[in-house]
Scaffold this motif. Structure first.
Motif: not given
Length: 85
Positions: A3-9, A39-44, A61-70, A73-78
């Motif tokens: 599992r990879v977790v993406v936190d978008v803020m 407030i942010g989002r967590r995507i697994e 970068d292409k789908l989950l976050a708008n890099p202009v305003i957000e 962070d990407v991390r592996i959940v062991e």
């Protein structure tokens, strides 16, 4: 399963009306020691094999976050089970 977790803020310079609404409501609950809320989002993302951080960053970068305003962070959940608890 990996599992990879993406936190978008929102970027710090972008106003966060949801966070402001929560911060404004906290005193009504008796919480007075919080100075701000964001407030942010967590995507697994579950990969079938080994987690691919480069692919997860591309997805974010292409789908989950708008890099202009957000920022994101990407991390592996062991241990995904321990992460839920």
């Amino acid at each position: 399963m990996a599992r990879v977790v993406v936190d978008v803020m929102l970027k710090p310079e972008i106003l966060d009306p949801q966070g402001q609404a929560v911060a404004n409501a906290l005193p009504r609950l008796g919480v007075t020691d919080v100075s701000s809320v964001r407030i942010g989002r967590r995507i697994e993302i579950d990969f079938a094999g080994e987690p691919d951080l480069d692919r997860a960053r591309e997805i974010a970068d292409k789908l989950l976050a708008n890099p202009v305003i957000e920022d994101f962070d990407v991390r592996i959940v062991e241990d995904a089970a321990a992460e839920v608890a």
